[in-house]
Design an enzyme around this catalytic site. Structure first.
Site, PDB file in Angstrom:
ATOM      1  N   LYS A  50     -11.960   3.129   6.548  1.00 44.24           N
ATOM      2  CA  LYS A  50     -12.405   2.181   5.522  1.00 44.24           C
ATOM      3  C   LYS A  50     -13.550   2.725   4.674  1.00 44.24           C
ATOM      4  O   LYS A  50     -13.653   2.406   3.495  1.00 44.24           O
ATOM      5  CB  LYS A  50     -12.823   0.847   6.161  1.00 44.24           C
ATOM      6  CG  LYS A  50     -11.628   0.068   6.688  1.00 44.24           C
ATOM      7  CD  LYS A  50     -11.879  -1.420   6.721  1.00 44.24           C
ATOM      8  CE  LYS A  50     -10.583  -2.152   7.025  1.00 44.24           C
ATOM      9  NZ  LYS A  50     -10.752  -3.553   7.329  1.00 44.24           N
ATOM     10  N   LYS A 100       0.349   2.220   7.374  1.00 45.75           N
ATOM     11  CA  LYS A 100       0.380   0.859   7.904  1.00 45.75           C
ATOM     12  C   LYS A 100       0.538  -0.147   6.760  1.00 45.75           C
ATOM     13  O   LYS A 100      -0.037   0.058   5.688  1.00 45.75           O
ATOM     14  CB  LYS A 100      -0.966   0.633   8.611  1.00 45.75           C
ATOM     15  CG  LYS A 100      -1.005  -0.490   9.587  1.00 45.75           C
ATOM     16  CD  LYS A 100      -2.402  -0.630  10.137  1.00 45.75           C
ATOM     17  CE  LYS A 100      -3.393  -0.961   9.057  1.00 45.75           C
ATOM     18  NZ  LYS A 100      -4.683  -1.481   9.468  1.00 45.75           N
ATOM     19  N   LYS A 128      -3.237  -5.306   3.685  1.00 40.83           N
ATOM     20  CA  LYS A 128      -3.605  -6.289   2.661  1.00 40.83           C
ATOM     21  C   LYS A 128      -4.132  -5.591   1.421  1.00 40.83           C
ATOM     22  O   LYS A 128      -4.064  -6.134   0.330  1.00 40.83           O
ATOM     23  CB  LYS A 128      -4.744  -7.175   3.187  1.00 40.83           C
ATOM     24  CG  LYS A 128      -4.417  -8.038   4.377  1.00 40.83           C
ATOM     25  CD  LYS A 128      -5.731  -8.663   4.893  1.00 40.83           C
ATOM     26  CE  LYS A 128      -5.580  -9.310   6.237  1.00 40.83           C
ATOM     27  NZ  LYS A 128      -6.872  -9.573   6.885  1.00 40.83           N
TER      28      LYS A 128
END
Ligand code: TYM
Length: 339
Positions: free
Chosen positions: A115, A199, A202
């Site tokens: 992230k 993956k 969102k």
């Protein structure tokens, strides 16, 4: 069925675009586990702000996660549904656990590395200590079971390490139970529809990479039609299917939503072109997602109802959280006053 007197806690971030990965990896299990466990389902808004959020969207997305929980089949009268920031003990326990957690443990967390990206110096320190807040969520309710997707496995292992170290450092037996992650075999890592190596997420800029729980019939059909497969027909065995990552992912979606074993599905479609499989898959997805999506929309039109569910949840959660925090302060030797 009688409850087993064990506790489930799990959470979902209100960062928008909840998708079929969130559903199959986590929420579907919440729905099943509510029958046998005392359950706390949290909307982890304090986790969401580790990355900058738009305040209006954050507020709406928080209500939308609550609506999604209920629309998916979680009974708000039998389970505790609440938002993390409304129970201040999450932040209090997180601080205490920050003092137990070692820097080296946090530095190993792959989610932070993913992230934070290339510019780690510019990531918030909240993003770095994100896992200790997650440990606080779990340990505050002395949860024994935590249903999550595969991407949270490392955070659960860390939570177990933190609980063990706290219990050992303060010589307090099994004060914090060591929680068990509940991770499904085939659906704990649903992949992007465009790339079987990524993956489903969102935050993927491409809408076509995911099926959202608020997608309408047309978008579901279009997205599945476009989904990547392979230039051959459906193989006749699982080993070959697993090598075709995108095909394997679509089969996992089919199996997750139908509860039909993957091997049976392979038997059914082997030797066929992917077009008929895709048609059946989109029909199945529409039949399962449409009722959820309609109910989310209905509930979002009744914000007072959602706020009442959350307020009730906050009150129930606070009772338990307060008790754990008081006990924790006593164990550590922090002076406190009875209210
Ligand atoms: P979040 O909001 O990213 O995701 C919510 C849940 O969905 C799972 N998930 C997936 N499962 C299968 N395939 C995917 N592609 C996929 N993407 C996401 C996640 O694993 C998660 O279970 N840190 C957590 C939230 C959290 C939490 C907690 C969870 C905060 N405190 C305490 C459990 C217990 C998160 O970011 O989830």
């Amino acid at each position: 069925m009688n409850k087993v007197n064990q506790t489930v806690l799990s959470g979902v971030q209100p960062s928008g675009n909840l998708h079929v990965g969130n559903y199959l990896g986590a929420i579907k299990n919440f729905v099943t586990m509510q029958k046998n466990y005392d359950c706390y389902f949290c909307v982890v808004d304090l986790h969401a702000i580790t990355i900058k959020q738009n305040p209006i969207e954050l507020y709406n997305n928080t209500l939308e996660v609550v609506a999604t929980y209920i629309a998916s089949g979680i009974d708000p009268t039998k389970n505790v549904i609440f938002n993390q920031s409304s129970v201040s003990m999450h932040a209090e326990l997180a601080w205490i656990l920050n003092c137990v957690t070692r820097m080296g443990w946090l530095k190993r967390m792959t989610q932070f590395k993913d992230k934070a990206g290339a510019d780690k110096e510019n990531a918030s320190s909240g993003l770095f200590t994100y896992p200790t807040l997650m440990a606080a969520d779990i340990l505050l309710y002395k949860a024994t079971h935590v249903p999550v997707g595969n991407d949270q496995k490392q955070h659960l292992e860390l939570t177990r390490d933190i609980a063990q170290k706290f219990n050992r450092d303060y010589n307090c037996g099994n004060f914090f139970p060591i929680p068990e992650p509940i991770i499904e075999d085939n659906t704990s890592r649903i992949m992007s529809l465009k790339d079987g190596q990524q993956k489903m997420s969102k935050s993927d800029p491409s809408e076509n990479s995911r099926i959202s729980l608020t997608d309408d019939t047309d978008s579901i059909v279009k997205k599945i039609k476009k989904a990547k497969t392979a230039d051959i027909v459906m193989p006749d065995n699982l080993k070959k299917v697993i090598e075709l990552k995108e095909v394997n992912n679509l089969l996992n979606l089919y199996s997750g939503f139908s509860d039909i074993d993957k091997v049976k599905l392979i038997e059914q479609y082997s030797g066929q072109k992917f077009s008929s499989f895709k048609l059946d898959l989109s029909e199945l997805l529409v039949s399962k997602i449409e009722p959820i999506s309609n109910e989310i929309k209905n509930l979002m039109n009744d914000k007072n109802y959602l706020l009442n569910v959350m307020k009730d949840g906050k009150n129930k959660a606070t009772e338990v959280a307060k008790k754990t925090i008081n006990e924790t302060y006593d164990i550590i030797g922090l002076v406190r006053y009875e209210a």
